[in-house]
Motif scaffolding. Structure first.
Motif, PDB file in Angstrom:
ATOM      1  N   MET A 461     -15.371  24.968  -3.484  1.00  0.00           N
ATOM      2  CA  MET A 461     -14.978  23.565  -3.576  1.00  0.00           C
ATOM      3  C   MET A 461     -15.108  23.045  -4.997  1.00  0.00           C
ATOM      4  N   LEU A 462     -16.233  23.326  -5.619  1.00  0.00           N
ATOM      5  CA  LEU A 462     -16.491  22.782  -6.954  1.00  0.00           C
ATOM      6  C   LEU A 462     -15.449  23.264  -7.961  1.00  0.00           C
ATOM      7  N   LEU A 463     -15.114  24.517  -7.906  1.00  0.00           N
ATOM      8  CA  LEU A 463     -14.136  25.047  -8.858  1.00  0.00           C
ATOM      9  C   LEU A 463     -12.729  24.546  -8.575  1.00  0.00           C
ATOM     10  N   ASP A 539     -10.337  35.302  -9.717  1.00  0.00           N
ATOM     11  CA  ASP A 539      -9.076  35.928  -9.285  1.00  0.00           C
ATOM     12  C   ASP A 539      -8.364  35.056  -8.269  1.00  0.00           C
ATOM     13  N   GLN A 540      -9.142  34.470  -7.327  1.00  0.00           N
ATOM     14  CA  GLN A 540      -8.547  33.594  -6.314  1.00  0.00           C
ATOM     15  C   GLN A 540      -7.865  32.395  -6.964  1.00  0.00           C
ATOM     16  N   LEU A 541      -8.468  31.885  -8.013  1.00  0.00           N
ATOM     17  CA  LEU A 541      -7.944  30.690  -8.676  1.00  0.00           C
ATOM     18  C   LEU A 541      -6.939  31.030  -9.778  1.00  0.00           C
ATOM     19  N   ALA A 542      -6.755  32.304 -10.037  1.00  0.00           N
ATOM     20  CA  ALA A 542      -5.891  32.737 -11.149  1.00  0.00           C
ATOM     21  C   ALA A 542      -6.340  32.076 -12.446  1.00  0.00           C
ATOM     22  N   VAL A 543      -7.650  32.122 -12.661  1.00  0.00           N
ATOM     23  CA  VAL A 543      -8.256  31.507 -13.839  1.00  0.00           C
ATOM     24  C   VAL A 543      -8.860  32.617 -14.700  1.00  0.00           C
ATOM     25  N   GLU A 549     -11.715  28.148 -21.284  1.00  0.00           N
ATOM     26  CA  GLU A 549     -11.859  27.501 -22.596  1.00  0.00           C
ATOM     27  C   GLU A 549     -11.135  26.155 -22.614  1.00  0.00           C
ATOM     28  N   GLY A 550      -9.967  26.117 -21.959  1.00  0.00           N
ATOM     29  CA  GLY A 550      -9.245  24.853 -21.856  1.00  0.00           C
ATOM     30  C   GLY A 550     -10.011  23.830 -21.052  1.00  0.00           C
TER      31      GLY A 550
END
Length: 799
Positions: A461-463, A539-543, A549-550
């Motif tokens: 949730m937080l991410l 990986d789930q978030l494609a981050v 960094e952004g």
């Protein structure tokens, strides 16, 4: 109010009846029944209602020429109906008696908070001096979440004869408890079937029209002296009539025991049959009463809070209603925090951000309930992500109002009772609800040490919420900062700029600062995760690293507007016109709902520096002064004590307190600042429901956030308590009106830690356990370690 554990009303006042019904609601975390008298049905004065957590239904209505869809917490079949009339040996058959009957001579309502028992006492006397006393004793069982019962005792004075008693189970109910919703479709139940079993138990089955939740109730009615009833069965209700002999030496006792089941129960059973089975096994009323009292005694042992005087009495009432709405039984349900409890139909039973004010209390007393409420949000994470995608965003965009599914349930139109006009409702633009959920996740993890949840469901949730904020922020080269535009802040009055054709405001300070906090906490959490879990989540978030960094850049460069030496509520707030507050107070006296007043005048609150409730000042509620200073410093702004005090003073004079949460937040902030007038706001927070300061709203359901927030005001606000991995941090502030109090709490496995505050002194008691030592940090400087079994007093700085 005669004791700290008793809530009483003497005399019958029809104008106050709905308020009393709400404040005398009984519940157990699974379902609740309003404190209505059993003699009358729903009408202008009385409104019996029974509501079960998570039972919602959606209906369409035509409003102002438009088709609108609303989901409501459903008013379930009424198990209360019990009426009676007297037939003296020397007189004719009398009328059905109710509190509204002309022969009523005495009325007394008493709520035993410690035992969870509601008692109605009435005395009727006819023109011949014949008297009848009636006592109803009611419980909604805290031990068995499917049971409730009521015992009625009738005593004759100066006459003998018979009394005719009718006990009914009424399925012909609707949602009609809020006048503002009278034009909306409120008939949520269909498929009603009733009957009576061979052993005399009444039953009723039905289901909600669109959500198809099946509901079953069963009622067992017994009398003493025992007589055979006459049964009347209709499609949507059933009744049993008893003609019972009565005299002064032979009173009549009637007991109704009810079982309520729905298809949401686990394990899944046929609701009507499950109700019949349960009511058949239910013990006699006295045994139910004993086990009910024992269950409440256990709850109170975990929720101890002792404050002397009238404030303590009110806080016990507030605790009572919090525990009735969100008991340990709630931990087994898929339910959120209904803003108005299970006490009425205001806000349609929806889940707002009120958990922000409720979970801090639960974290330190009932962490299993807090975790379940956060799990409600996690189960709806997919819906929040779908809402974000539909809006062209990433991550999770949680709805301002949630119900059964997690979709946006905020109404599209709302009625102004002053003008009678239906107005557009843009409050769904309060995206800060996501920050509240993230804040709750983080604080729960800090207080409980539940790393399994924080690194599992909590991290997801937080991410996702951080991902939403990172995507919503847009870089503005003209100011060299990121901006979040087109949203609403907690204020709610301002939903657009004057003359704008589209709703939404830019750079709401509360929204931007909390968004920055969420992103910073998400980055911190990513660093804490085990490598395998970190890789799985990213990986789930494609981050990837570049995206993170952004995020970090955004968390340091979100824009916060200022004007006139204070933090601006939003960009352009300082350019709005000043309101002539004195003139409006002189004209209307109560201007809490200033938005309705101005709309009825053909004006709009969007033109003025006038807020419904704390908005910018919410930052001082969520964050300690050190945290807030650090947040602003991370964003590249200076927020010292002088600037914050000026900001607080500025908005104190520009807030109408149209929400019960507003006085709570102002009281909290002023208390922590040791500011003048803090008690005025704290007292209003305490009285908000018991005195119905909003003018008729409490009768539609209590304000759960304000009630729980008042408990937390004592627990954390007056003590400066912060629970984290390094121990309990305490920094008490003096408040003359509440200078002596004590409470117990649960912290990271330590159960029953006792905190006592006296003028100049702080007492800590750590119970004997297998846990390690407890660390207490006093005023950010003195660190003291308490081994299990230790009790010590500490002198407060400056004492």
């Amino acid at each position: 109010m005669t004791s700290e554990w008793t809530w009483e009303y003497a005399g019958y006042d029809p104008k106050q009846q709905r308020l009393r019904e709400a404040l005398c609601t009984l519940g157990n975390g699974c379902f609740a029944t309003r404190g209505a008298v059993p003699e009358t049905g729903a009408g202008p004065v009385h409104y019996p209602g029974t509501y079960a957590a998570g039972v919602y239904n959606r209906l369409e209505s035509t409003v102002a020429g438009r088709r609108v869809s609303n989901e409501d917490m459903v008013n379930l079949p009424n198990w209360l109906p019990l009426r009676y009339r007297c037939h003296p040996d020397d007189g004719p058959l009398g009328d059905w008696l109710t509190p509204d009957h002309r022969t009523l001579r005495h009325f007394h309502l008493s709520l035993d908070l410690r035992a969870g028992v509601l008692t109605h006492r009435m005395l009727f006397q006819d023109g011949h001096g014949r008297r009848l006393t009636v006592t109803h004793t009611r419980i909604v069982h805290m031990g068995d979440p499917h049971l409730a019962a009521q015992r009625t005792t009738l005593r004759a004075h100066g006459w003998s004869g018979t009394v005719e008693v009718e006990s009914a189970l009424d399925g012909d109910v609707s949602n009609a408890g809020v006048d503002r919703y009278r034009d909306l479709n409120g008939h949520h139940l269909t498929g009603r079937h009733t009957g009576v079993t061979p052993d005399g138990a009444q039953w009723l089955s039905c289901h909600t029209i669109t959500s198809h939740i099946r509901v079953g109730l069963a009622v067992r009615t017994t009398t003493r002296p025992e007589v055979v009833p006459r049964t009347h069965i209709r499609e949507s209700s059933s009744a049993q009539a008893f003609t019972v002999p009565i005299s002064r030496s032979r009173p009549v006792t009637v007991v109704k025991t009810v079982a309520l089941h729905t298809s949401l129960d686990r394990p899944a059973e046929d609701p009507p049959q499950a109700a019949l089975n349960r009511v058949a096994r239910a013990p006699a009323f006295q045994q139910l009463l004993v086990s009910h009292r024992a269950a409440w005694a256990h709850l109170w042992s975990r929720a101890e809070l002792t404050v002397p005087g009238e404030a303590g009495r009110i806080l016990h009432l507030h605790m009572f209603h919090v525990l009735q709405t969100l008991s340990p039984h709630t931990a087994d349900l898929d339910a959120g925090v209904p803003a108005r409890g299970l006490h009425g139909e205001a806000y349609r039973g929806h889940v707002f951000w009120d958990e922000l004010f409720v979970l801090p209390y639960l974290n330190l007393h009932f962490p299993e309930v807090a975790r379940a409420l956060l799990t409600y949000r996690h189960r709806r994470l997919g819906e929040a992500c779908a809402a974000a995608r539909a809006a062209g965003q990433q991550g999770a965009m949680y709805p301002w109002q949630s119900g059964s599914e997690g979709r946006e349930e905020t109404q599209e139109l709302h009625m102004n009772p002053r003008s009678g006009r239906w107005m557009p409702d843009h409050s769904r633009l309060q995206r800060h609800v996501g920050s509240a959920i993230a804040h709750n996740v983080w604080r729960y993890g800090q207080a409980t040490g539940d790393i399994g949840f924080l690194h599992g469901q909590g991290a997801e949730m937080l991410l996702q919420i951080a991902r939403f904020w990172a995507g919503a922020a847009r870089y503005d080269t003209s100011v060299g900062r990121y901006r979040i535009c087109g949203v609403l802040g907690p204020d709610e009055y301002h939903d657009a700029y004057p003359g704008a054709t589209a709703p939404g405001l830019d750079d709401n300070a509360y929204t931007n600062v909390t968004a920055a906090w969420v992103i910073a906490r998400a980055l911190e959490l990513v660093d804490e995760l085990l490598p395998e879990r970190r890789e799985e989540l990213l990986d789930q978030l494609a981050v990837d690293a570049e995206v993170l960094e952004g995020w970090d850049d955004i968390s340091r460069r979100l824009r916060v507007p200022f004007h006139a030496g204070v933090v601006s509520q939003f960009e352009g707030y300082g350019e709005l016109a000043e309101l002539n507050w004195d003139a409006y107070r002189a004209r209307y006296v109560d201007i809490r709902r200033l938005d309705r007043i101005l709309e009825a005048e053909g004006d709009t609150v969007n033109r003025y520096q006038a807020s419904k409730q704390a908005d910018t000042l919410m930052l001082g509620y969520l964050f300690s002064p050190a945290e807030l200073t650090g947040l602003f410093a991370r964003l590249g702004y200076r927020l010292d004590d002088e600037l914050w005090r000026a900001t607080v003073e500025y908005y104190l004079h520009r807030t109408s307190h149209g929400s019960t949460l507003s006085s709570l937040v102002h009281g909290w902030v002023l208390t922590r600042l040791k500011g003048a007038g803090a008690w005025r706001y704290c007292e209003e927070a305490l009285l908000s429901d018991v005195a119905d300061v909003q003018g008729g709203t409490t009768g539609e359901g209590i304000h759960l956030g304000a009630m729980a927030g008042s408990l937390d005001l004592v627990q954390r606000g007056l003590t400066g308590l912060e629970a984290g991995p390094d121990g309990l941090r305490l920094d008490p502030v003096p408040l003359d009106e509440i200078s002596r109090f004590s409470f117990s709490l649960c912290y990271r496995g330590h159960e029953g830690v006792r905190v006592r505050i006296l003028p100049g002194r702080l007492g800590i008691g750590v119970p004997v356990s297998q846990q390690g030592p407890l660390t207490v940090v006093l005023a950010g400087e003195r660190r003291v370690t308490f081994p299990p079994g230790a009790q010590h007093w500490l002198r407060l700085p400056g004492a």
